[in-house]
Design an enzyme around this catalytic site. Structure first.
Site, PDB file in Angstrom:
ATOM      1  N   HIS A   1     -53.127 -18.314  10.058  1.00 34.75           N
ATOM      2  CA  HIS A   1     -53.666 -17.078  10.644  1.00 34.75           C
ATOM      3  C   HIS A   1     -52.531 -16.096  10.916  1.00 34.75           C
ATOM      4  O   HIS A   1     -51.365 -16.427  10.752  1.00 34.75           O
ATOM      5  CB  HIS A   1     -54.497 -17.367  11.892  1.00 34.75           C
TER       6      HIS A   1
ATOM      7  N   HIS B   1     -51.048 -14.496  13.480  1.00 34.51           N
ATOM      8  CA  HIS B   1     -50.168 -14.312  14.642  1.00 34.51           C
ATOM      9  C   HIS B   1     -48.685 -14.447  14.265  1.00 34.51           C
ATOM     10  O   HIS B   1     -48.322 -15.264  13.423  1.00 34.51           O
ATOM     11  CB  HIS B   1     -50.534 -15.302  15.750  1.00 34.51           C
TER      12      HIS B   1
ATOM     13  N   ASP C   1     -46.017 -15.707  15.551  1.00 32.76           N
ATOM     14  CA  ASP C   1     -45.281 -16.981  15.599  1.00 32.76           C
ATOM     15  C   ASP C   1     -45.675 -17.912  14.449  1.00 32.76           C
ATOM     16  O   ASP C   1     -45.109 -19.001  14.307  1.00 32.76           O
ATOM     17  CB  ASP C   1     -45.449 -17.669  16.970  1.00 32.76           C
ATOM     18  N   HIS C   2     -46.607 -17.484  13.608  1.00 31.14           N
ATOM     19  CA  HIS C   2     -47.011 -18.267  12.429  1.00 31.14           C
ATOM     20  C   HIS C   2     -46.550 -17.627  11.115  1.00 31.14           C
ATOM     21  O   HIS C   2     -46.422 -18.318  10.111  1.00 31.14           O
ATOM     22  CB  HIS C   2     -48.541 -18.449  12.409  1.00 31.14           C
TER      23      HIS C   2
ATOM     24  N   HIS D   1     -60.181 -18.555  17.315  1.00 32.60           N
ATOM     25  CA  HIS D   1     -58.876 -18.110  17.826  1.00 32.60           C
ATOM     26  C   HIS D   1     -58.572 -16.728  17.227  1.00 32.60           C
ATOM     27  O   HIS D   1     -58.272 -15.782  17.938  1.00 32.60           O
ATOM     28  CB  HIS D   1     -57.826 -19.143  17.452  1.00 32.60           C
TER      29      HIS D   1
ATOM     30  N   ASP E   1     -53.847 -22.926  15.309  1.00 30.25           N
ATOM     31  CA  ASP E   1     -54.117 -22.781  16.747  1.00 30.25           C
ATOM     32  C   ASP E   1     -55.605 -22.951  17.056  1.00 30.25           C
ATOM     33  O   ASP E   1     -56.106 -22.356  18.011  1.00 30.25           O
ATOM     34  CB  ASP E   1     -53.676 -21.389  17.238  1.00 30.25           C
TER      35      ASP E   1
ATOM     36  N   HIS F   1     -48.804 -26.261  18.200  1.00 35.17           N
ATOM     37  CA  HIS F   1     -48.073 -26.209  19.474  1.00 35.17           C
ATOM     38  C   HIS F   1     -48.020 -27.554  20.197  1.00 35.17           C
ATOM     39  O   HIS F   1     -48.973 -28.339  20.135  1.00 35.17           O
ATOM     40  CB  HIS F   1     -48.713 -25.178  20.413  1.00 35.17           C
TER      41      HIS F   1
HETATM   42 ZN   LIG Z   1     -52.340 -17.968  17.124  1.00 32.29          ZN
END
Ligand SMILES: [Zn+2]
Length: 266
Positions: A61, A63, A65-66, A119, A136, A174
């Site tokens: 996805h 975001h 941090d991905h 999410h 996530d 995570h």
């Molecule tokens: Zn995320």
């Protein structure tokens, strides 16, 4: 053929509590794919040290941090990037959605795609080799925050994951397991599987050890977000959130929404 072998997967720690998963080819483990490389340097250092050969980048996805390391890695290694069709992410070569399958070049790795809105709206998972890379959406003992989807969408996405074979290894992004179980103990105080696993995870984390991958079988036991159809959780939540029993009994989606809101404020 490769389906019978256990997949070799290495975690790379990134940021505060992210894992960038390295999936090794079943025949030539030096050939790898990476999932959600939020930080290019973490991946580049590992590739240099281990002499791995990057073959593909998989994205769940949008975001940061991905996807933060995606373009830098793509530029340096010239590998194909797979990602969700329903999200706008720069650098994706193959736009994927429900029931698509991928075969990663120069490896024996193949995955099918599961749509997991909740999410984020376009969130996908990669399922294959008795493993699921679910970003996530499902965490061990919990689930991601509901940033874009509805409770119904998120509940149905979690149900799809819960329906995978019990032995499926769960690779989420995570290391949230300890905090998730603390909340799980609060939401389901009478669940002895949860309290026993909570003790186990506290001991693991005290030694700074990873709690992943989990399995679908384990999550079905210890993850309250997979218990939303259970009367015991519904009654416990009605009590905690001062709702009448009727507001949650036999209402798994409302139970999910209540549980998610409680966790947001826990
Ligand atoms: Zn995320």
């Amino acid at each position: 053929m490769s389906e019978t072998k256990t997949l070799k997967v290495s975690p790379l720690a990134a940021f505060q509590d992210n894992y960038i998963w390295v999936i090794h080819d079943t025949e030539n483990p030096q050939n790898i794919a990476v999932v959600d490389p939020g930080d290019a340097n973490v991946v580049k250092n590992a590739i240099r040290n281990k002499k791995w050969n990057l073959q593909a980048i998989l994205i769940t996805h949008h975001h940061h941090d991905h996807v933060g390391g995606l373009l830098e890695l793509k530029q340096e290694f010239s590998v194909p990037v797979y990602g969700p069709a329903m999200e706008s992410i720069q650098g994706i070569d193959f736009n994927l959605g429900h029931a698509d399958t991928i075969n990663i070049k120069n490896t024996h790795l193949n995955f099918s795609i599961i749509d997991l809105p909740g999410h984020t709206l376009g969130h996908i998972a990669y399922y294959g080799h008795r493993s699921v890379f679910c970003g996530d959406t499902l965490f061990s003992g919990g689930c991601g925050r509901m940033f874009e989807g509805t409770p119904k969408e998120f509940y149905e996405s979690l149900s799809k994951l819960a329906d995978l074979p019990e032995e499926t290894a769960v690779y989420c992004t995570h290391e949230y397991t300890e905090a998730n179980l603390k909340f799980a103990c609060y939401a389901e105080p009478d669940n002895s599987d949860i309290s026993a696993y909570n003790d186990y995870v506290i001991a693991l984390r005290a030694k700074n050890k990873i709690t992943l991958p989990s399995t679908i079988a384990l999550e079905k036991k210890i993850n309250p977000f997979l218990h939303c159809a259970n009367e015991s959780l519904q009654l416990s939540l009605a009590n905690i959130s001062k709702l009448s029993k009727e507001e949650l009994l036999n209402k798994p989606i409302d139970t999910f929404a209540t549980l998610r809101k409680l966790k947001d404020n826990f």
